[in-house]
Design a protein around this motif. Structure first.
Motif, short mmCIF file in Angstrom:
data_model
loop_
_atom_site.label_atom_id
_atom_site.label_comp_id
_atom_site.label_asym_id
_atom_site.label_seq_id
_atom_site.Cartn_x
_atom_site.Cartn_y
_atom_site.Cartn_z
N ARG A 47 0.84 -1.20 0.00
CA ARG A 47 0.00 0.00 0.00
C ARG A 47 0.87 1.25 0.00
O ARG A 47 0.57 2.23 -0.70
CB ARG A 47 -0.90 0.01 1.24
CG ARG A 47 -1.85 -1.17 1.37
CD ARG A 47 -2.71 -1.37 0.12
NE ARG A 47 -3.42 -0.16 -0.26
CZ ARG A 47 -4.16 -0.03 -1.35
NH1 ARG A 47 -4.27 -1.05 -2.19
NH2 ARG A 47 -4.79 1.09 -1.62
N GLY A 136 -7.11 -2.35 1.99
CA GLY A 136 -7.26 -2.26 0.54
C GLY A 136 -8.17 -1.14 0.09
O GLY A 136 -8.16 -0.76 -1.08
N GLY A 138 -7.97 1.90 0.98
CA GLY A 138 -7.28 3.19 1.03
C GLY A 138 -7.29 3.84 2.40
O GLY A 138 -6.84 4.99 2.54
N GLU A 141 -3.67 4.84 3.61
CA GLU A 141 -3.10 6.01 2.97
C GLU A 141 -3.72 7.29 3.52
O GLU A 141 -3.02 8.27 3.82
CB GLU A 141 -3.29 5.93 1.45
CG GLU A 141 -2.57 4.77 0.77
CD GLU A 141 -3.40 3.49 0.73
OE1 GLU A 141 -4.15 3.25 1.70
OE2 GLU A 141 -3.30 2.76 -0.26
#
Length: 600
Positions: A47, A136, A138, A141
């Protein structure tokens, strides 16, 4: 830049310089990933590889211990932390990591799903909480970017309040926060924290030296004395503080304090001139049970004492200590405690039976203090065991020296050393080790050392202590019961403790010869001890009539002002050389009672 870790379980490109390849880089980040699961670590790295706004350098730590080590050797912009590791689990993991990663955003990565845990994590100071199953989508982030933005905005907003602008050191406000957090960690770990107050002894006068550059020098030198995870604070123009964690004892804090003062005093060049920084250092050692205010107050008290001490350093333990407690610690450090010695005489022969070592405090303000003036405070403080050990060592060393022995080669029968029952109850087997150590170091025969128990009734309900005394007695060390007949429990002590000597209390001797109760008590002691083969020393003998009646009852070993007052070590040879049988004492034809004298 964080160096690449030696981790054979993961491919090198997962750990070194992960970056997005199709978007411009706007930020460079060093991230510490605290994760021991190989699969989860690989997913996190993947990621981070896809970030379009940062170039990321990652170092992995598989345990809290590895994470702490990483922080000591490098710097990071953020921490991603799992809660279940090989050496720590749950919120305890988070609390520990926040302890050494306090200046960077910490993001939790976990599969734990608990509202209470999430709420507690944010209370502790984490920036975000990310569930591993949503990596997964996001969430990682976004959490990382938003945490960095919030942290940097917060850092700018509070920098002036929490950081000294001249040195970058913490301010008093931030120090109090860190002290409170450190106290909580101490309560969990069982270790202590140390707080040092450092005062510049001669602050620069206006125009004499650049005060800002001086402050920078002091802060830099203080940081060099402690670990990266410890805290240095600037409280005002001439006052700094140092907070250290995970210390074992007061002694360790004292070592750090001495190092701080030594490092500060090293000469340095500033404005084409050589300068030195003289300072006072006062320190407190606390276990986390006291409030932040109390710990600060104790360090400030120690600093006041440091200003009066030639070494300019004073460190004490326990934040509830009074001024008198601090004086006791200083007295030990400055060698203000001394021993005086009072002879015990076999009056029918004029021979020396032994000495009792008596503690005195040569106070710089009050002169010589007797134990009645300070013993209560000693018993209530943590300095008791240190003083007790010193007394035993000092007395036995004096006994084997020629000064206390008079003419060279003279043999002194024994030395009596006072031992409070608290030393045995709290010191455990350590007290036996102290005795063994002094006997081995001095080469003294065990039969010449007598341990005089104060308040012996306290140990009657402690089989381990009674057994410890019996072992000492079996090795030849003599055991005396002090203040005999001053308490109802005296006979119980005689029956249950391995006594070789009893000392008749001065309050009983004072009633002789007129008081019939005192006469009956003394006569009974003479009979009982005679049957048991136990020696008797009569304390507080001040008149010839007292001495004569005691001898008539068969008690001929006397200690008191009639023969000698307690005296310093250097006066003993003169006393011995000039000692003659006191004219008013009983005739020499009175012989001592006949019974075996163990260890004589």
């Amino acid at each position: 830049m964080v160096t690449k870790p030696n981790d054979p379980d993961l491919a090198a490109d997962q750990w070194f310089m992960l970056q997005g390849s199709s978007h411009p880089v706007h930020d460079r980040l060093a991230v510490l990933l605290v994760e021991d699961d190989h699969t989860d670590a690989t997913i996190v790295c993947a990621r981070l590889r896809g970030l379009d706004w940062a170039q990321v350098f990652v170092e992995v730590a598989k345990s809290v211990a590895e994470a702490r080590s990483a922080f000591q050797s490098g710097s990071f912009d953020a921490v991603l932390c799992d809660l279940n590791l090989r050496d720590c689990t749950g919120l305890e993991t988070l609390e520990t990591v926040l302890g050494f990663a306090r200046d960077v955003p910490v993001i939790v990565l976990t599969r734990l799903d608990s509202r209470s845990s999430v709420a507690r994590a944010f209370e502790l100071g984490v920036q975000d909480w990310v569930h591993k199953d949503s990596l997964g989508a996001g969430d990682l982030e976004r959490a990382l970017r938003h945490s960095l933005v919030r942290h940097r905005a917060l850092d700018r907003a509070v920098r002036e309040r929490l950081r000294d602008p001249a040195t970058g050191a913490a301010t008093g406000t931030l120090l109090e926060t860190r002290l409170e957090e450190a106290g909580a960690r101490c309560r969990r770990s069982g270790l202590n924290l140390g707080l040092l107050m450092v005062e510049l002894a001669d602050p620069p006068r206006p125009g004499a030296m650049d005060s800002r550059r001086l402050a920078e020098t002091v802060a830099r030198r203080l940081r060099s004395c402690v670990r990266e995870v410890d805290s240095v604070a600037r409280l005002d123009e001439s006052m700094f503080a140092v907070l250290v964690e995970d210390v074992q004892s007061v002694g360790m804090v004292a070592v750090i304090a001495e190092r701080v003062r030594a490092v500060l005093s090293e000469p340095f060049r500033l404005e084409e001139a050589t300068h030195t920084i003289e300072s006072y250092v006062g320190g407190a050692c606390a276990d986390g049970s006291d409030s932040t205010h109390d710990v600060l107050a104790t360090a400030e008290k120690a600093l006041r004492h440091a200003r009066r001490e030639p070494t300019r350093v004073a460190v004490v333990g326990g934040s509830t200590e009074s001024e008198e407690d601090l004086d006791l610690h200083l007295a030990l450090k400055l060698n203000q405690f001394v021993l005086w010695y009072q002879p015990q005489v076999e009056v029918t022969t004029g021979e020396l039976w032994g000495y009792e070592a008596l503690l005195r405090w040569v106070h710089p303000r009050d002169g010589v203090r007797v134990p009645a003036a300070f013993l209560g405070r000693v018993l209530a403080s943590d300095v008791l065991h240190q003083i007790g050990t010193w007394v035993t060592q000092e007395a036995t060393s004096a006994l084997v020296g020629t000064c206390i022995g008079g003419a060279e080669g003279a043999v002194i029968p024994r030395m009596s050393v006072n031992v409070h029952s608290r030393q045995l109850l709290e010191g455990g087997i350590e007290f036996s080790h102290v005795v063994d150590d002094v006997l081995e170091r001095t080469g003294l025969s065990p039969q010449r050392l007598e341990l005089e128990l104060i308040d012996g009734a306290m140990i009657l309900d402690s089989p381990s202590v009674v057994s410890q005394l019996q072992e000492l007695r079996d090795r030849g060390v003599r055991i005396a019961l002090d203040d005999f007949c001053s308490e109802q429990s005296s006979l119980a002590c005689l029956a249950r403790l391995p006594a070789s000597t009893v000392k008749i209390d001065r309050s009983v001797v004072a009633g002789l010869p007129a008081d019939p109760v005192s006469r009956a008590i003394v006569r009974g002691i003479s009979t009982i001890t005679g049957d048991l083969g136990i020696d008797v020393v009569c304390e507080g003998v001040e008149t010839a009539s007292q001495s004569e009646q005691l001898c008539e009852m068969g008690l001929t070993v006397h200690q008191g002002f009639l023969y000698a007052k307690p005296m310093p070590l250097e006066e003993i040879p003169t006393w011995r050389d000039g000692f003659r049988q006191v004219e008013e004492a009983p005739a020499l034809s009175l012989r001592p009672r006949e019974h075996p004298r163990e260890g004589a």
